[in-house]
Write a protein that holds these residues in place. Structure first.
Motif, PDB file in Angstrom:
ATOM      1  N   VAL A 102       0.841  -1.204   0.000  1.00 44.78           N
ATOM      2  CA  VAL A 102       0.000   0.000   0.000  1.00 44.78           C
ATOM      3  C   VAL A 102       0.871   1.248   0.000  1.00 44.78           C
ATOM      4  O   VAL A 102       0.602   2.215  -0.725  1.00 44.78           O
ATOM      5  CB  VAL A 102      -0.948   0.009   1.223  1.00 44.78           C
ATOM      6  N   LEU A 103       1.918   1.240   0.817  1.00 44.99           N
ATOM      7  CA  LEU A 103       2.827   2.387   0.882  1.00 44.99           C
ATOM      8  C   LEU A 103       3.479   2.656  -0.473  1.00 44.99           C
ATOM      9  O   LEU A 103       3.564   3.803  -0.927  1.00 44.99           O
ATOM     10  CB  LEU A 103       3.912   2.119   1.934  1.00 44.99           C
ATOM     11  N   ILE A 104       3.907   1.588  -1.142  1.00 43.06           N
ATOM     12  CA  ILE A 104       4.563   1.720  -2.448  1.00 43.06           C
ATOM     13  C   ILE A 104       3.592   2.261  -3.505  1.00 43.06           C
ATOM     14  O   ILE A 104       3.897   3.208  -4.240  1.00 43.06           O
ATOM     15  CB  ILE A 104       5.148   0.369  -2.902  1.00 43.06           C
ATOM     16  N   PHE A 105       2.409   1.666  -3.575  1.00 45.75           N
ATOM     17  CA  PHE A 105       1.435   2.087  -4.583  1.00 45.75           C
ATOM     18  C   PHE A 105       0.896   3.490  -4.308  1.00 45.75           C
ATOM     19  O   PHE A 105       0.600   4.244  -5.246  1.00 45.75           O
ATOM     20  CB  PHE A 105       0.278   1.083  -4.664  1.00 45.75           C
ATOM     21  N   ALA A 106       0.766   3.847  -3.030  1.00 47.92           N
ATOM     22  CA  ALA A 106       0.307   5.195  -2.702  1.00 47.92           C
ATOM     23  C   ALA A 106       1.310   6.236  -3.175  1.00 47.92           C
ATOM     24  O   ALA A 106       0.940   7.326  -3.619  1.00 47.92           O
ATOM     25  CB  ALA A 106       0.088   5.322  -1.192  1.00 47.92           C
ATOM     26  N   GLU A 112       2.338  10.099  -2.434  1.00 48.41           N
ATOM     27  CA  GLU A 112       2.298  10.242  -0.979  1.00 48.41           C
ATOM     28  C   GLU A 112       3.654   9.871  -0.379  1.00 48.41           C
ATOM     29  O   GLU A 112       4.227   8.837  -0.723  1.00 48.41           O
ATOM     30  CB  GLU A 112       1.213   9.342  -0.372  1.00 48.41           C
ATOM     31  N   THR A 113       4.148  10.704   0.495  1.00 49.16           N
ATOM     32  CA  THR A 113       5.426  10.431   1.152  1.00 49.16           C
ATOM     33  C   THR A 113       5.252  10.528   2.672  1.00 49.16           C
ATOM     34  O   THR A 113       4.259  11.068   3.161  1.00 49.16           O
ATOM     35  CB  THR A 113       6.507  11.429   0.709  1.00 49.16           C
ATOM     36  N   ALA A 153      -2.218 -10.700  -0.367  1.00 46.47           N
ATOM     37  CA  ALA A 153      -1.674  -9.393   0.010  1.00 46.47           C
ATOM     38  C   ALA A 153      -2.012  -8.350  -1.046  1.00 46.47           C
ATOM     39  O   ALA A 153      -2.374  -7.213  -0.723  1.00 46.47           O
ATOM     40  CB  ALA A 153      -0.160  -9.478   0.194  1.00 46.47           C
ATOM     41  N   LEU A 154      -1.915  -8.727  -2.318  1.00 47.72           N
ATOM     42  CA  LEU A 154      -2.228  -7.792  -3.402  1.00 47.72           C
ATOM     43  C   LEU A 154      -3.723  -7.466  -3.433  1.00 47.72           C
ATOM     44  O   LEU A 154      -4.115  -6.332  -3.725  1.00 47.72           O
ATOM     45  CB  LEU A 154      -1.785  -8.385  -4.742  1.00 47.72           C
ATOM     46  N   CYS A 155      -4.566  -8.460  -3.122  1.00 45.82           N
ATOM     47  CA  CYS A 155      -6.014  -8.213  -3.087  1.00 45.82           C
ATOM     48  C   CYS A 155      -6.383  -7.273  -1.951  1.00 45.82           C
ATOM     49  O   CYS A 155      -7.195  -6.356  -2.116  1.00 45.82           O
ATOM     50  CB  CYS A 155      -6.772  -9.534  -2.946  1.00 45.82           C
ATOM     51  N   PHE A 156      -5.767  -7.481  -0.785  1.00 41.92           N
ATOM     52  CA  PHE A 156      -6.008  -6.579   0.344  1.00 41.92           C
ATOM     53  C   PHE A 156      -5.466  -5.184   0.036  1.00 41.92           C
ATOM     54  O   PHE A 156      -6.059  -4.178   0.437  1.00 41.92           O
ATOM     55  CB  PHE A 156      -5.356  -7.126   1.614  1.00 41.92           C
ATOM     56  N   THR A 157      -4.340  -5.133  -0.677  1.00 38.76           N
ATOM     57  CA  THR A 157      -3.776  -3.844  -1.093  1.00 38.76           C
ATOM     58  C   THR A 157      -4.746  -3.109  -2.006  1.00 38.76           C
ATOM     59  O   THR A 157      -4.993  -1.908  -1.841  1.00 38.76           O
ATOM     60  CB  THR A 157      -2.440  -4.055  -1.828  1.00 38.76           C
ATOM     61  N   PHE A 158      -5.294  -3.832  -2.968  1.00 37.86           N
ATOM     62  CA  PHE A 158      -6.263  -3.253  -3.892  1.00 37.86           C
ATOM     63  C   PHE A 158      -7.467  -2.695  -3.137  1.00 37.86           C
ATOM     64  O   PHE A 158      -7.952  -1.587  -3.438  1.00 37.86           O
ATOM     65  CB  PHE A 158      -6.722  -4.318  -4.894  1.00 37.86           C
ATOM     66  N   THR A 159      -7.925  -3.431  -2.118  1.00 37.05           N
ATOM     67  CA  THR A 159      -9.072  -2.982  -1.332  1.00 37.05           C
ATOM     68  C   THR A 159      -8.753  -1.687  -0.593  1.00 37.05           C
ATOM     69  O   THR A 159      -9.563  -0.744  -0.574  1.00 37.05           O
ATOM     70  CB  THR A 159      -9.476  -4.074  -0.324  1.00 37.05           C
ATOM     71  N   ASP A 160      -7.567  -1.616   0.027  1.00 40.32           N
ATOM     72  CA  ASP A 160      -7.169  -0.398   0.741  1.00 40.32           C
ATOM     73  C   ASP A 160      -7.051   0.785  -0.221  1.00 40.32           C
ATOM     74  O   ASP A 160      -7.465   1.911   0.094  1.00 40.32           O
ATOM     75  CB  ASP A 160      -5.830  -0.608   1.457  1.00 40.32           C
ATOM     76  N   LEU A 161      -6.492   0.548  -1.398  1.00 36.78           N
ATOM     77  CA  LEU A 161      -6.323   1.623  -2.380  1.00 36.78           C
ATOM     78  C   LEU A 161      -7.677   2.118  -2.893  1.00 36.78           C
ATOM     79  O   LEU A 161      -7.859   3.314  -3.126  1.00 36.78           O
ATOM     80  CB  LEU A 161      -5.456   1.147  -3.542  1.00 36.78           C
ATOM     81  N   MET A 162      -8.626   1.191  -3.070  1.00 35.76           N
ATOM     82  CA  MET A 162      -9.963   1.595  -3.490  1.00 35.76           C
ATOM     83  C   MET A 162     -10.640   2.423  -2.400  1.00 35.76           C
ATOM     84  O   MET A 162     -11.374   3.379  -2.679  1.00 35.76           O
ATOM     85  CB  MET A 162     -10.816   0.367  -3.823  1.00 35.76           C
ATOM     86  N   GLY A 163     -10.388   2.045  -1.139  1.00 39.92           N
ATOM     87  CA  GLY A 163     -10.936   2.830  -0.033  1.00 39.92           C
ATOM     88  C   GLY A 163     -10.391   4.245  -0.045  1.00 39.92           C
ATOM     89  O   GLY A 163     -11.135   5.221   0.163  1.00 39.92           O
ATOM     90  N   LYS A 164      -9.096   4.384  -0.287  1.00 42.38           N
ATOM     91  CA  LYS A 164      -8.479   5.706  -0.371  1.00 42.38           C
ATOM     92  C   LYS A 164      -9.017   6.475  -1.575  1.00 42.38           C
ATOM     93  O   LYS A 164      -9.303   7.682  -1.488  1.00 42.38           O
ATOM     94  CB  LYS A 164      -6.959   5.564  -0.472  1.00 42.38           C
ATOM     95  N   GLN A 165      -9.161   5.787  -2.716  1.00 44.79           N
ATOM     96  CA  GLN A 165      -9.644   6.440  -3.931  1.00 44.79           C
ATOM     97  C   GLN A 165     -11.045   7.012  -3.728  1.00 44.79           C
ATOM     98  O   GLN A 165     -11.368   8.079  -4.251  1.00 44.79           O
ATOM     99  CB  GLN A 165      -9.652   5.451  -5.089  1.00 44.79           C
ATOM    100  N   SER A 166     -11.855   6.313  -2.952  1.00 46.74           N
ATOM    101  CA  SER A 166     -13.213   6.823  -2.693  1.00 46.74           C
ATOM    102  C   SER A 166     -13.163   8.156  -1.955  1.00 46.74           C
ATOM    103  O   SER A 166     -14.003   9.028  -2.185  1.00 46.74           O
ATOM    104  CB  SER A 166     -14.015   5.803  -1.880  1.00 46.74           C
ATOM    105  N   VAL A 245      -2.228   4.402   7.658  1.00 49.31           N
ATOM    106  CA  VAL A 245      -3.549   3.891   8.045  1.00 49.31           C
ATOM    107  C   VAL A 245      -3.610   2.380   7.828  1.00 49.31           C
ATOM    108  O   VAL A 245      -4.100   1.628   8.681  1.00 49.31           O
ATOM    109  CB  VAL A 245      -4.662   4.580   7.235  1.00 49.31           C
ATOM    110  N   SER A 246      -3.070   1.919   6.703  1.00 45.94           N
ATOM    111  CA  SER A 246      -3.062   0.492   6.406  1.00 45.94           C
ATOM    112  C   SER A 246      -2.243  -0.278   7.433  1.00 45.94           C
ATOM    113  O   SER A 246      -2.632  -1.365   7.883  1.00 45.94           O
ATOM    114  CB  SER A 246      -2.502   0.248   4.997  1.00 45.94           C
ATOM    115  N   ALA A 247      -1.093   0.293   7.825  1.00 41.95           N
ATOM    116  CA  ALA A 247      -0.228  -0.367   8.799  1.00 41.95           C
ATOM    117  C   ALA A 247      -0.906  -0.483  10.160  1.00 41.95           C
ATOM    118  O   ALA A 247      -0.860  -1.537  10.804  1.00 41.95           O
ATOM    119  CB  ALA A 247       1.086   0.393   8.931  1.00 41.95           C
ATOM    120  N   ILE A 248      -1.544   0.598  10.604  1.00 38.69           N
ATOM    121  CA  ILE A 248      -2.187   0.578  11.921  1.00 38.69           C
ATOM    122  C   ILE A 248      -3.405  -0.346  11.920  1.00 38.69           C
ATOM    123  O   ILE A 248      -3.619  -1.112  12.872  1.00 38.69           O
ATOM    124  CB  ILE A 248      -2.582   1.999  12.350  1.00 38.69           C
ATOM    125  N   SER A 249      -4.195  -0.309  10.854  1.00 39.00           N
ATOM    126  CA  SER A 249      -5.368  -1.195  10.808  1.00 39.00           C
ATOM    127  C   SER A 249      -4.929  -2.657  10.774  1.00 39.00           C
ATOM    128  O   SER A 249      -5.648  -3.544  11.245  1.00 39.00           O
ATOM    129  CB  SER A 249      -6.239  -0.881   9.586  1.00 39.00           C
TER     130      SER A 249
END
Length: 289
Positions: A102-106, A112-113, A153-166, A245-249
């Motif tokens: 998630v950090l890499i794709f963000a 995002e840094t 891991a990639l599927c969960f990453t996709f879900t987190d990224l979609m949440g951010k995109q919303s 956020v992804s790390a803490i959740s």
């Protein structure tokens, strides 16, 4: 404020994990259970839309919500497949790489840094989670099912990224979740009905000891924790850094460990104690930012 929402997401997803752990020991149909989880999420989201007068502002809002539903469906299906063919510790370690992805794709998608302190906190939390998950011996000769762990891991990453995109689309939370849970409910219902038709009759009854009504009702209870966690994490994504956020959740595993220790009377290994300590230290470091 974002860290409060992220910690709330950690709590609710941890509660969901505890309930998943409990139901995993029961003889029930997992697809029907998850259909119930998503169905109550859909109902609560629709109520939220009506009470708060929320709406969809375009097809992008609907598409992102459906993306969340598909990502969550795929992540659960792939993770279940991984546990069925591979070593649980290996699958858990690989699936736990989600915050890193998630950090890499963000960074790649939204540039995002992290500040120096945020980076230190992220690394400490991430290492703590990996130490906890890496609680059993994993050798180079025992990597069966590794591909499923990485895919999860990639599927969960996709879900987190979609949440951010919303949140970037400024979509209404419950409108997004209505699309998510509605599509997810449909997918799990189709999967359950397909298997039900295949095993209909005495063979199906032997495979599932819990009745369909009892299983679905249990899913409704689990779903309340799940939808609460989704509301919290999307709220956190709207004002916080995606990777953090992804790390803490992802720390919801700590709650599951505490449940295992207090209720199931399982003892902590030294690795788990070290991981728990590191995760808490990481949160404290983030609070210093």
């Amino acid at each position: 404020m974002w860290i409060v929402y992220a910690l709330l997401a950690t709590f609710f997803f941890g509660l969901r994990g505890i309930l998943y752990q409990w139901t995993s020991q029961k003889n029930l149909n997992r697809d029907l259970l998850l259909f119930g989880v998503f169905c109550i999420g859909f109902i609560i989201s629709v109520v939220g839309v009506l009470l708060l007068n929320q709406r969809w502002y375009g097809w992008a809002d609907v598409a992102v919500g459906m993306g969340l539903g598909f990502g969550s469906f795929a992540a659960n299906a792939v993770l279940h497949k991984g546990f069925s063919v591979g070593k649980a510790s290996l699958i858990s370690v690989l699936a736990g790489l989600t915050p890193l992805f998630v950090l890499i794709f963000a960074f790649l998608l939204w540039n995002e840094t992290l500040t120096s302190i945020q980076l230190i906190g992220f690394v400490i939390i991430f290492c703590g989670l990996c130490i906890i998950r890496y609680s059993s011996d994993i050798s180079i000769n025992n990597l069966k099912g590794a591909q499923w762990g990485l895919l999860a891991a990639l599927c969960f990453t996709f879900t987190d990224l979609m949440g951010k995109q919303s949140t970037l689309l400024e979509a209404d939370v419950f409108a997004t979740l209505t699309s998510m849970f509605g599509f997810g409910s449909f997918l799990f219902a189709m999967r359950w009905l397909a298997k039900r038709k295949k095993f209909i009759g005495s063979q199906y009854s032997e495979k599932t000891h819990w009745s369909e009504i009892k299983t679905f009702s249990c899913g409704l209870i689990v779903g309340v924790a799940n939808v609460s966690g989704m509301v919290a994490i999307i709220s956190a994504f709207s004002i916080g850094n995606t990777g953090l956020v992804s790390a803490i959740s992802g720390m919801n595993i700590l709650l599951i460990l505490l449940y295992s220790h207090i209720v199931l009377k399982e003892t902590f290994s030294r690795q788990e104690v070290l991981g728990l300590t590191a995760a808490f230290v990481g949160v404290i470091v983030l609070r210093l930012n």
